[in-house]
Design an enzyme around this catalytic site. Structure first.
Site, PDB file in Angstrom:
ATOM      1  N   ASP A  15      -4.699   1.842  -7.136  1.00 16.22           N
ATOM      2  CA  ASP A  15      -5.366   2.687  -6.434  1.00 16.22           C
ATOM      3  C   ASP A  15      -4.383   4.079  -6.361  1.00 16.22           C
ATOM      4  O   ASP A  15      -3.250   4.036  -5.920  1.00 16.22           O
ATOM      5  CB  ASP A  15      -5.564   2.478  -5.000  1.00 16.22           C
ATOM      6  CG  ASP A  15      -6.163   3.331  -4.087  1.00 16.22           C
ATOM      7  OD1 ASP A  15      -5.969   4.861  -4.673  1.00 16.22           O
ATOM      8  OD2 ASP A  15      -6.427   3.110  -2.900  1.00 16.22           O
ATOM      9  N   TYR A 237       2.764  -0.918   5.491  1.00 14.34           N
ATOM     10  CA  TYR A 237       1.196  -0.854   4.965  1.00 14.34           C
ATOM     11  C   TYR A 237       1.110   0.551   4.116  1.00 14.34           C
ATOM     12  O   TYR A 237       1.442   1.471   4.328  1.00 14.34           O
ATOM     13  CB  TYR A 237       0.376  -0.538   6.126  1.00 14.34           C
ATOM     14  CG  TYR A 237      -1.087  -0.535   5.869  1.00 14.34           C
ATOM     15  CD1 TYR A 237      -1.713  -1.707   5.818  1.00 14.34           C
ATOM     16  CD2 TYR A 237      -1.599   0.757   5.667  1.00 14.34           C
ATOM     17  CE1 TYR A 237      -3.088  -1.749   5.259  1.00 14.34           C
ATOM     18  CE2 TYR A 237      -3.088   0.756   5.200  1.00 14.34           C
ATOM     19  CZ  TYR A 237      -3.885  -0.638   4.918  1.00 14.34           C
ATOM     20  OH  TYR A 237      -4.947  -0.508   4.377  1.00 14.34           O
ATOM     21  N   LYS A 240      -4.640  -1.642   0.836  1.00 16.19           N
ATOM     22  CA  LYS A 240      -4.984  -3.270   0.831  1.00 16.19           C
ATOM     23  C   LYS A 240      -4.521  -3.692  -0.792  1.00 16.19           C
ATOM     24  O   LYS A 240      -4.298  -2.976  -1.783  1.00 16.19           O
ATOM     25  CB  LYS A 240      -6.467  -3.610   1.015  1.00 16.19           C
ATOM     26  CG  LYS A 240      -6.725  -4.725   1.649  1.00 16.19           C
ATOM     27  CD  LYS A 240      -6.117  -4.998   2.681  1.00 16.19           C
ATOM     28  CE  LYS A 240      -6.116  -6.770   2.974  1.00 16.19           C
ATOM     29  NZ  LYS A 240      -5.411  -7.128   4.152  1.00 16.19           N
TER      30      LYS A 240
HETATM   31  C1  F6R Z   1      -8.744  -0.060   3.593  1.00 17.48           C
HETATM   32  C2  F6R Z   1      -8.686   1.381   3.367  1.00 17.48           C
HETATM   33  C3  F6R Z   1      -9.122   2.242   4.583  1.00 17.48           C
HETATM   34  C4  F6R Z   1      -7.966   3.054   5.353  1.00 17.48           C
HETATM   35  C5  F6R Z   1      -8.726   3.921   6.345  1.00 17.48           C
HETATM   36  C6  F6R Z   1      -7.403   4.714   7.022  1.00 17.48           C
HETATM   37  O1  F6R Z   1      -8.304  -0.570   2.552  1.00 17.48           O
HETATM   38  O2  F6R Z   1      -7.868   1.720   2.407  1.00 17.48           O
HETATM   39  O3  F6R Z   1     -10.231   1.634   5.484  1.00 17.48           O
HETATM   40  O4  F6R Z   1      -7.200   1.961   5.638  1.00 17.48           O
HETATM   41  O5  F6R Z   1      -9.530   4.802   5.791  1.00 17.48           O
HETATM   42  O6  F6R Z   1      -6.779   5.439   5.962  1.00 17.48           O
HETATM   43  P1  F6R Z   1      -5.615   6.416   6.266  1.00 17.48           P
HETATM   44  O7  F6R Z   1      -4.536   5.638   7.092  1.00 17.48           O
HETATM   45  O8  F6R Z   1      -5.244   6.803   4.820  1.00 17.48           O
HETATM   46  O9  F6R Z   1      -6.404   7.534   7.058  1.00 17.48           O
HETATM   47 MG    MG Z   2      -9.322  -0.126  -2.979  1.00 20.54          MG
HETATM   48 MG    MG Z   3      -7.472   3.883  -1.259  1.00 26.18          MG
END
Ligand code: F6R
Ligand code: MG
Ligand code: MG
Length: 373
Positions: A15, A237, A240
């Site tokens: 990603d 983190y 995923k």
């Molecule tokens: C799950 C994923 C999304 C982000 C969420 C918050 O794998 O990628 O659910 O965790 O949109 O993203 P941020 O922390 O980048 O605002």
């Molecule tokens: Mg993904």
């Molecule tokens: Mg992403």
């Protein structure tokens, strides 16, 4: 170079930017990878063939070559393509630009550097159907249940009961994703203890499967899964660990339809919003791998090829079929039901599995107010 005449399929994914937020890979980024690999095919003999696709915000590269697994040049080729796409994402301020590239430069193998990898070196059979699966918004153990069903459950796979070339069963390699340990188990003989591990999806994941028999492992290999935990590699983190898997089908392996049947359970996996919620894994056509409800629910896309002398014929978009509508509808009902739990377990994952958490701050603020009972 391997002695036997083998074909290697390397599925390498990352990603490196998406729009809007974490939803899908923009077409212009897929085109950068297409161009990168097209140029490589024209200018050198590294690849026999390739295919580029996406599942949600992840780019998947399917690379066919004769160089075996963990080949530096193949990994470098993928890494450089992801770097170019990440650069384009940065310039255009796409979301999460370069997210999965944990290092500034390539150091011999993409493993541990962010991208996910599933590879399989095998001796091509007379005719070799090969399926590639890619998930978004979930983790490697999402494959435990469908792969167990396809390769070990006689209620799923008729061949385990009625095809003499399949009744001996399969060997599974299972990894402990936190402890870097692996164990090889034989099914059906060790099925119950194998399920004790595979059911513990927070820790164990299927890594590889072989058909049993006298032939070499490169003839018997049936499945290979990416089990890298990005969060474990990065120590924090960073998104995923959306996994990929490769399966060979038919003629002693489960049939294409038996492998796909494993994905009809609408089973609950970890991931979804902020990598911290349980939700159903929904099998979809690539065009529907656009996880928008609460950043999900988690998706799986399947691409089916015939491999012939290293060439990838196809693919067929495997879940682009009305026979999966029922599972999708079930997934949507389960997703809706799970959502009603809001921040409550078991929709929200357990404290140990949480990838974002305010618990330390909450506990710190309440420290003085907790009393002994
Ligand atoms: C799950 C994923 C999304 C982000 C969420 C918050 O794998 O990628 O659910 O965790 O949109 O993203 P941020 O922390 O980048 O605002
Ligand atoms: Mg993904
Ligand atoms: Mg992403």
């Amino acid at each position: 170079m391997p002695e036997e005449k083998t074909t290697t399929i390397s599925v390498i994914k990352a990603d490196v930017g998406s729009l809007p937020g974490h939803v899908i890979v923009p077409d212009c980024m897929l085109e950068i990878l297409e161009e990168h690999l097209r140029k490589e095919m024209k200018e050198s003999k590294l690849l026999n063939d390739y295919y580029v696709f996406n599942c949600g915000d992840d780019i998947e590269l399917v690379l066919s070559h004769n160089r075996g697994e963990d080949d530096e040049k193949i990994h470098e080729l993928a890494w450089n393509g992801f770097m170019d796409a990440a650069e384009h994402a940065r310039k255009n301020k796409f979301y999460g630009a370069g997210q999965d590239l944990l290092a500034d430069s390539f150091s011999g193998n993409v493993k541990g550097q962010g991208p996910g990898v599933a590879e399989m070196e095998f001796v091509e059979r007379k005719s070799d159907p090969l399926l590639v699966f890619a998930c978004d918004k979930t983790d490697p153990a999402a494959f435990n249940l469908p792969l167990f069903k396809a390769f070990a459950d006689p209620f799923n796979t008729a061949g385990l009961v009625i095809d003499p070339s399949t009744t001996a069963g399969f060997e599974f390699e299972i990894v402990d994703v936190y402890d870097s340990k692996k164990v090889r188990m034989s099914c059906p003989e060790e099925m119950y203890s194998m399920l004790a591990l595979l059911g513990t999806t927070s820790r164990y994941a299927v890594k590889r499967i072989w058909k049993k028999g006298e032939e070499s492992e490169k003839e018997r290999v049936a499945c290979s899964v990416c089990t890298e935990k990005l969060n474990v590699s990065a120590g924090k983190y960073v998104g995923k660990d959306d996994p990929v898997a490769i399966c060979r089908a038919q003629s002693g392996m489960p049939a294409v339809g038996e492998i796909l049947e494993g994905f009809t359970t609408a089973h609950l996996v970890s991931g979804w919003m902020r990598g911290s919620h349980k939700g159903p894994l929904m099998p979809v056509a690539r065009a529907d791998a656009s996880p928008t409800r609460f950043d999900g629910p988690p998706r799986v896309v399947g691409k089916g090829f015939q491999v012939s002398h290293g060439k990838l014929h196809g693919p067929r978009d495997l879940f682009a079929d009305v026979s999966f509508d029922h599972t999708r509808k079930q997934c949507m009902e389960i997703a809706h039901y799970m959502r009603q739990h809001g921040p409550f377990e078991p929709h929200r994952v357990s404290e140990k599995e949480l990838e974002y958490t305010t618990m330390p701050q909450v506990m710190d603020a309440l420290k003085e107010r907790f009393e002994d009972i």
